[in-house]
Design a protein around this motif. Structure first.
Motif, PDB file in Angstrom:
ATOM      1  N   ALA A 268       0.824  -1.212   0.000  1.00  0.00           N
ATOM      2  CA  ALA A 268       0.000   0.000   0.000  1.00  0.00           C
ATOM      3  C   ALA A 268       0.858   1.261   0.000  1.00  0.00           C
ATOM      4  O   ALA A 268       0.554   2.233  -0.706  1.00  0.00           O
ATOM      5  N   THR A 269       1.942   1.248   0.766  1.00  0.00           N
ATOM      6  CA  THR A 269       2.833   2.402   0.795  1.00  0.00           C
ATOM      7  C   THR A 269       3.475   2.631  -0.558  1.00  0.00           C
ATOM      8  O   THR A 269       3.499   3.760  -1.066  1.00  0.00           O
ATOM      9  N   ASN A 270       3.980   1.580  -1.168  1.00  0.00           N
ATOM     10  CA  ASN A 270       4.611   1.711  -2.481  1.00  0.00           C
ATOM     11  C   ASN A 270       3.596   2.089  -3.555  1.00  0.00           C
ATOM     12  O   ASN A 270       3.902   2.872  -4.455  1.00  0.00           O
ATOM     13  N   PHE A 271       2.385   1.566  -3.468  1.00  0.00           N
ATOM     14  CA  PHE A 271       1.337   1.922  -4.428  1.00  0.00           C
ATOM     15  C   PHE A 271       1.024   3.410  -4.346  1.00  0.00           C
ATOM     16  O   PHE A 271       0.920   4.090  -5.367  1.00  0.00           O
ATOM     17  N   THR A 272       0.882   3.923  -3.136  1.00  0.00           N
ATOM     18  CA  THR A 272       0.564   5.337  -2.967  1.00  0.00           C
ATOM     19  C   THR A 272       1.679   6.215  -3.522  1.00  0.00           C
ATOM     20  O   THR A 272       1.416   7.207  -4.207  1.00  0.00           O
ATOM     21  N   ARG A 273       2.914   5.855  -3.250  1.00  0.00           N
ATOM     22  CA  ARG A 273       4.047   6.619  -3.785  1.00  0.00           C
ATOM     23  C   ARG A 273       4.022   6.630  -5.310  1.00  0.00           C
ATOM     24  O   ARG A 273       4.202   7.668  -5.951  1.00  0.00           O
ATOM     25  N   GLY A 274       3.819   5.473  -5.907  1.00  0.00           N
ATOM     26  CA  GLY A 274       3.795   5.382  -7.361  1.00  0.00           C
ATOM     27  C   GLY A 274       2.614   6.104  -7.974  1.00  0.00           C
ATOM     28  O   GLY A 274       2.739   6.740  -9.025  1.00  0.00           O
ATOM     29  N   MET A 275       1.459   6.025  -7.329  1.00  0.00           N
ATOM     30  CA  MET A 275       0.272   6.689  -7.844  1.00  0.00           C
ATOM     31  C   MET A 275       0.444   8.200  -7.848  1.00  0.00           C
ATOM     32  O   MET A 275       0.125   8.876  -8.828  1.00  0.00           O
TER      33      MET A 275
ATOM     34  N   VAL B 274       0.503   0.731  -9.377  1.00  0.00           N
ATOM     35  CA  VAL B 274       0.621  -0.731  -9.509  1.00  0.00           C
ATOM     36  C   VAL B 274       2.041  -1.106  -9.917  1.00  0.00           C
ATOM     37  O   VAL B 274       2.643  -2.041  -9.370  1.00  0.00           O
ATOM     38  N   ALA B 275       2.595  -0.368 -10.875  1.00  0.00           N
ATOM     39  CA  ALA B 275       3.934  -0.687 -11.367  1.00  0.00           C
ATOM     40  C   ALA B 275       4.985  -0.519 -10.280  1.00  0.00           C
ATOM     41  O   ALA B 275       5.869  -1.372 -10.120  1.00  0.00           O
ATOM     42  N   LEU B 276       4.913   0.562  -9.511  1.00  0.00           N
ATOM     43  CA  LEU B 276       5.908   0.770  -8.461  1.00  0.00           C
ATOM     44  C   LEU B 276       5.771  -0.261  -7.350  1.00  0.00           C
ATOM     45  O   LEU B 276       6.777  -0.801  -6.874  1.00  0.00           O
ATOM     46  N   ALA B 277       4.542  -0.558  -6.948  1.00  0.00           N
ATOM     47  CA  ALA B 277       4.337  -1.552  -5.890  1.00  0.00           C
ATOM     48  C   ALA B 277       4.832  -2.921  -6.339  1.00  0.00           C
ATOM     49  O   ALA B 277       5.512  -3.630  -5.576  1.00  0.00           O
TER      50      ALA B 277
ATOM     51  N   GLN C  51      -3.409   6.449 -15.774  1.00  0.00           N
ATOM     52  CA  GLN C  51      -1.954   6.512 -15.698  1.00  0.00           C
ATOM     53  C   GLN C  51      -1.463   6.569 -14.255  1.00  0.00           C
ATOM     54  O   GLN C  51      -0.449   5.960 -13.915  1.00  0.00           O
ATOM     55  N   ALA C  52      -2.177   7.285 -13.398  1.00  0.00           N
ATOM     56  CA  ALA C  52      -1.786   7.366 -11.990  1.00  0.00           C
ATOM     57  C   ALA C  52      -1.911   6.003 -11.313  1.00  0.00           C
ATOM     58  O   ALA C  52      -1.001   5.569 -10.598  1.00  0.00           O
ATOM     59  N   LEU C  53      -3.021   5.323 -11.538  1.00  0.00           N
ATOM     60  CA  LEU C  53      -3.215   4.010 -10.920  1.00  0.00           C
ATOM     61  C   LEU C  53      -2.227   2.982 -11.467  1.00  0.00           C
ATOM     62  O   LEU C  53      -1.698   2.158 -10.715  1.00  0.00           O
ATOM     63  N   GLN C  54      -1.954   3.036 -12.759  1.00  0.00           N
ATOM     64  CA  GLN C  54      -0.977   2.118 -13.331  1.00  0.00           C
ATOM     65  C   GLN C  54       0.417   2.389 -12.781  1.00  0.00           C
ATOM     66  O   GLN C  54       1.194   1.463 -12.564  1.00  0.00           O
TER      67      GLN C  54
END
Length: 113
Positions: free
Chosen positions: A19-26, A58-61, A52-55
């Motif tokens: 969740a932390t990594n997803f938020t950072r990437g988003m 997902v990509a960073l997480a 694009q933000a959600l992807q």
């Protein structure tokens, strides 16, 4: 060969870490998409920006989970994270697909057709 002592860090596939990594990437991908789209076409299309933000999240997480799993020599976990990231990005692409041709047509062009 000696085994390394397990450090007290969160598992790479732990929900909190993902969740932390997803938020950072988003946030990072959303900011980049908003800035890049506004410079080229004025106002960014909301659905495209959201996709694009959600992807990016997902990509960073997934990337962080894969890197942690490989570092811990958990190759099944790395493969699982990679597959989950790919499926997540593909699902977002499908669910939030924008029809740019329809979104960019002017009312005059629609009347002529």
């Amino acid at each position: 060969m000696k085994k390394r002592k397990a450090k007290s860090r969160a598992a790479p596939l732990a929900a909190g870490e993902i969740a932390t990594n997803f938020t950072r990437g988003m946030v990072a991908a959303g900011l980049l998409a908003a800035i890049q789209d506004s410079r080229t076409s004025g106002k960014p299309h909301r659905r495209k920006l959201l996709r694009q933000a959600l992807q990016g999240g997902v990509a960073l997480a997934a990337g962080a989970a894969v890197a942690e799993s490989v570092r811990d020599q958990d190759y099944f976990g790395a493969l699982t994270a990679l597959a989950g990231g790919a499926l997540g990005a593909l699902a977002l692409e499908t669910l939030l697909a924008t029809e740019l041709a329809v979104a960019t047509e002017t009312s005059e062009e629609i009347g002529l057709g």
